[in-house]
Design an enzyme around this catalytic site. Structure first.
Site, PDB file in Angstrom:
ATOM      1  N   ASP A   1       6.968  -0.112  -9.059  1.00 51.65           N
ATOM      2  CA  ASP A   1       5.727  -0.842  -8.795  1.00 51.65           C
ATOM      3  C   ASP A   1       4.972  -1.101 -10.104  1.00 51.65           C
ATOM      4  O   ASP A   1       4.622  -0.153 -10.823  1.00 51.65           O
ATOM      5  CB  ASP A   1       4.890   0.025  -7.830  1.00 51.65           C
ATOM      6  CG  ASP A   1       3.738  -0.721  -7.214  1.00 51.65           C
ATOM      7  OD1 ASP A   1       3.440  -1.842  -7.658  1.00 51.65           O
ATOM      8  OD2 ASP A   1       3.121  -0.164  -6.285  1.00 51.65           O
TER       9      ASP A   1
ATOM     10  N   ASP B   1      -0.337  -6.798  -1.095  1.00 49.01           N
ATOM     11  CA  ASP B   1      -0.121  -5.786  -0.053  1.00 49.01           C
ATOM     12  C   ASP B   1      -0.467  -6.298   1.355  1.00 49.01           C
ATOM     13  O   ASP B   1      -1.489  -6.959   1.556  1.00 49.01           O
ATOM     14  CB  ASP B   1      -0.985  -4.551  -0.332  1.00 49.01           C
ATOM     15  CG  ASP B   1      -0.472  -3.773  -1.530  1.00 49.01           C
ATOM     16  OD1 ASP B   1       0.390  -4.293  -2.275  1.00 49.01           O
ATOM     17  OD2 ASP B   1      -0.945  -2.637  -1.726  1.00 49.01           O
TER      18      ASP B   1
HETATM   19  C1  GLA Z   1       0.785  -0.962  -4.542  1.00 54.03           C
HETATM   20  C2  GLA Z   1       1.976  -1.394  -3.697  1.00 54.03           C
HETATM   21  C3  GLA Z   1       1.927  -0.689  -2.351  1.00 54.03           C
HETATM   22  C4  GLA Z   1       1.912   0.814  -2.552  1.00 54.03           C
HETATM   23  C5  GLA Z   1       0.758   1.214  -3.443  1.00 54.03           C
HETATM   24  C6  GLA Z   1       0.818   2.680  -3.823  1.00 54.03           C
HETATM   25  O1  GLA Z   1      -0.422  -1.398  -4.000  1.00 54.03           O
HETATM   26  O2  GLA Z   1       1.976  -2.782  -3.523  1.00 54.03           O
HETATM   27  O3  GLA Z   1       3.030  -1.070  -1.547  1.00 54.03           O
HETATM   28  O4  GLA Z   1       3.138   1.202  -3.112  1.00 54.03           O
HETATM   29  O5  GLA Z   1       0.759   0.460  -4.657  1.00 54.03           O
HETATM   30  O6  GLA Z   1      -0.189   3.036  -4.702  1.00 54.03           O
END
Ligand code: GLA
Length: 394
Positions: A159, A219
């Site tokens: 990520d 997200d």
């Molecule tokens: C980002 C990702 C999410 C999750 C969070 C965790 O926002 O897009 O899917 O993994 O980080 O902190």
């Protein structure tokens, strides 16, 4: 102009001799072992983030794994148990990443997951910190990859998070390639999941850095409008999906409580038409039979897992009504009639719109019922925010 005749015969004879020689050579040596195709169909599993966020622990993960193995999810094809953010502790004096106190023994946890016939996934960032502020892999890529392999990890979600602080935008591909190469060097097959929210048209370069899937958006959240914005917004990306390499519109919210059953069926139908990874994000240990029926309907999951790996696309839209189609390996079509409006609507798909014949069999996939042979079109009443999902032509 035609070539010189004897010359063509000579060239032909040489070609035959060359091919025969090559064939003999090929059979004289041991054929290479068949390449293990990671993520030949979209990965299916569970991830801790959508439901547990940073409240994840060894205890939670074991409970979810046990539930998956016994409640019908594993039987439906769900395999990966993926820990998202917040598992990390500090690095030791040699720089090895340690889990935090909520995870006493990662290797033992991996062994437990494997003992259930499931696979183990983990999460990190190319940056110094993860999105929740835990330790990232920056400067420790090869070391972390080796640690994950020693724990038995089968899947890494990587990520972007704080990586923008240490990399320029034009270094993003190289940063992702670096971890892919580190994972490959361990010799363990590890599904590689990119999470950088669709920046820089990731779908156009994801396969070249070894990604098996890449997030295409920001997200998701457990609201109809958020899910619909993401799901219906995927149209046009279909040419970038293929076996081994998938567009990822983010994890499922089915069962988390923020949508109606019709809305969750819309969510699941869209993700399956899109050949999206099916990573459930609810609490499997306490889910209702209604949630299980949405996540594990075999007719619907089969749409997602079709071996041809075609991603569906929109063929028609009028106001809040949309028709999407996915071409299956057997050339039948799966059609989603979606009503994004507030009242039930009658919707019709013409067979000529989806490239099938005049007379075709139709099966309702949510009802798991053959509707018989139909001529020229299929019509159904679609509930508000709902879907009717049919397979036409087999
Ligand atoms: C980002 C990702 C999410 C999750 C969070 C965790 O926002 O897009 O899917 O993994 O980080 O902190």
């Amino acid at each position: 102009m035609r070539g010189n005749f004897p010359g063509r015969i000579l060239r032909g004879a040489l070609l035959v001799l060359f091919c025969a020689g090559a064939t003999t050579l090929a059979f004289a040596t041991t054929p290479p072992a068949p390449k293990v195709e990671l993520a030949a169909t979209p990965p299916m599993g569970w991830n801790s983030w959508n439901h547990f966020h940073c409240g994840v622990s060894d205890k939670v993960v074991r409970a979810e794994a046990a539930a998956m193995a016994s409640d019908g999810m594993k039987a439906a094809g769900y395999t990966y148990i993926n820990i998202d953010d917040c598992w990390q502790g500090k690095r030791d004096a040699q720089g090895n990443i340690q889990p935090n106190s909520r995870f006493p023994d990662m290797k033992a946890l991996g062994d437990y997951i494997h003992s259930l016939g499931l696979k183990f996934g983990i999460y990190s960032s190319p940056g110094p910190k993860t999105c929740a502020g835990y330790e990232g892999s920056y400067g420790h890529e090869a070391q972390d990859a080796r640690t994950y392999a020693s724990w038995g990890v089968d899947y890494l979600k990587y990520d972007w998070c704080s990586a923008g602080r240490v990399y320029q935008p034009d270094q993003m591909e190289a940063a992702y390639k670096k971890m892919h190469d580190a994972l490959a060097a361990t010799g363990r097959p590890i599904v590689y999941s990119l999470c950088q929210y669709g920046y820089q048209r990731v779908w156009s370069w994801g396969p070249s850095v070894g990604a098996n899937l890449w997030r295409t958006t920001g997200d998701i959240s457990d609201h109809y409008w958020a899910m619909a914005y993401i799901g219906f917004g995927q149209n046009g990306l279909e040419r970038f999906a293929a076996p081994g390499h998938w567009n990822d519109p983010d994890m499922l919210e089915v069962g988390n409580g923020g949508m109606t059953a019709d809305e969750y069926r819309t969510h699941m139908s869209l993700w399956c038409l899109l050949a999206a990874p099916l990573i459930s994000g609810n609490d499997l240990a306490t889910m209702t039979p209604e949630t299980l029926a949405i996540l594990a309907n075999p007719d619907v999951v089969a749409v997602d897992q079709d071996p041809a790996g075609n991603q569906g696309y929109r063929v028609w839209q009028e106001g809040s009504l949309e028709i999407w189609v996915k071409v299956m390996a057997d050339r039948s079509r799966v059609v989603g009639l979606f009503n994004r409006g507030y009242t039930p609507e009658s919707m019709t798909v013409q067979f000529s719109q989806i490239g099938v014949g005049d007379t075709e069999n139709v099966r309702d996939l949510w009802e798991r019922r053959d509707l018989g042979t139909m001529h020229d079109s299929f019509t159904a009443t679609v509930p508000r925010h709902g879907v009717v999902l049919v397979r036409i032509g087999n």
